[in-house]
Design a protein around this motif. Structure first.
Motif, PDB file in Angstrom:
ATOM      1  N   ARG A 197      -6.121  36.579  48.113  1.00  0.00           N
ATOM      2  CA  ARG A 197      -4.707  36.837  48.372  1.00  0.00           C
ATOM      3  C   ARG A 197      -3.856  35.793  47.658  1.00  0.00           C
ATOM      4  NH1 ARG A 197      -4.529  34.947  54.770  1.00  0.00           N
ATOM      5  NH2 ARG A 197      -4.585  32.688  54.376  1.00  0.00           N
ATOM      6  N   PRO A 198      -2.691  36.201  47.145  1.00  0.00           N
ATOM      7  CA  PRO A 198      -1.801  35.239  46.476  1.00  0.00           C
ATOM      8  C   PRO A 198      -1.361  34.149  47.443  1.00  0.00           C
ATOM      9  CG  PRO A 198      -1.143  37.503  46.014  1.00  0.00           C
ATOM     10  CD  PRO A 198      -2.160  37.570  47.114  1.00  0.00           C
ATOM     11  N   ALA A 199      -1.386  32.918  46.966  1.00  0.00           N
ATOM     12  CA  ALA A 199      -0.956  31.792  47.792  1.00  0.00           C
ATOM     13  C   ALA A 199       0.442  31.334  47.398  1.00  0.00           C
ATOM     14  CB  ALA A 199      -1.948  30.640  47.670  1.00  0.00           C
ATOM     15  N   LEU A 200       0.671  31.161  46.099  1.00  0.00           N
ATOM     16  CA  LEU A 200       1.982  30.772  45.612  1.00  0.00           C
ATOM     17  C   LEU A 200       2.033  31.004  44.113  1.00  0.00           C
ATOM     18  CD1 LEU A 200       2.224  26.894  45.249  1.00  0.00           C
ATOM     19  CD2 LEU A 200       0.108  28.022  45.889  1.00  0.00           C
ATOM     20  N   SER A 201       3.230  31.054  43.567  1.00  0.00           N
ATOM     21  CA  SER A 201       3.405  31.206  42.123  1.00  0.00           C
ATOM     22  C   SER A 201       4.622  30.407  41.702  1.00  0.00           C
ATOM     23  CB  SER A 201       3.574  32.684  41.747  1.00  0.00           C
ATOM     24  OG  SER A 201       4.763  33.207  42.307  1.00  0.00           O
TER      25      SER A 201
END
Length: 206
Positions: A197-201
């Motif tokens: 899952r995406p955590a941060l960008s």
């Protein structure tokens, strides 16, 4: 930065001829190979032992050992023509994070860069992967590491322990960080996919 091939135990002309694909004749290289073959054929100490013979053949005819591949870089405060070899001494010496990052990552990137430059398709993927990225690097060096990879034109995938992404948050390179979570069910003899899952960008990424 510059790259040099330094002869180890052969004449420099041998290396020059070996590296030039346009040459039709390579007299110095040919003479060197013939000389080594004659030396091997006349070595009575290995004549009756296959293992010793093969070891001697590899020692004499392994062209990779005929020259030393050296990466030379210039420190920011050095004179224009003063380059230093990237070796263990250089890496362990004092210097900025950028200099240390270059010393460590440049040799790793040079080979795929040279191979990809020979690719005939315009969309050849400039992609590299680093496991345990920046695990033992301080944040400043880790950021310089990432910038150097980006300047080479590579996209890169990096794995690192959860929470370590903050090392490269301010590297100036567009990034997306994902969490990889182990499946809840384990030890039941079946394969279960991890949850990603995406955590941060940050930067201009989607």
């Amino acid at each position: 930065m510059k790259i040099t091939l330094t002869p180890v135990d052969v004449d420099a002309q041998v290396i020059t001829e070996a590296c030039d694909p346009q040459l039709q004749e390579r007299p110095t290289l040919l003479a060197e190979v013939q000389n080594r073959l004659e030396k091997l054929a006349n070595d009575l100490t290995v004549a009756d032992d296959d293992e010793l013979f093969m070891a001697a053949a590899q020692r004499l005819l392994d062209t990779r050992q005929w020259s030393a591949f050296k990466v030379m870089i210039k420190r920011r405060q050095s004179d224009e023509d003063h380059y230093e070899e990237v070796d263990d001494k250089f890496v362990q010496s004092g210097g900025s994070g950028a200099e240390k990052a270059q010393a460590m990552v440049l040799p790793l990137l040079l080979v795929p860069k040279m191979v990809l430059q020979r690719a005939k398709l315009p969309d050849a993927p400039y992609l590299v992967m680093f496991d345990e990225f920046a695990d033992k690097l301080d944040p400043e060096t880790a950021k310089s590491f990432a910038k150097t990879i980006a300047r080479f034109g590579f996209n890169f995938i990096a794995t690192m322990p959860s929470g370590a992404q903050n090392k490269i948050l301010a590297d100036g390179v567009d990034n997306i960080a994902y969490d990889v979570i182990a499946p809840a069910k384990q030890d039941d003899g079946r394969f279960h996919e991890n949850v990603v899952r995406p955590a941060l960008s940050w930067g201009d990424v989607q």
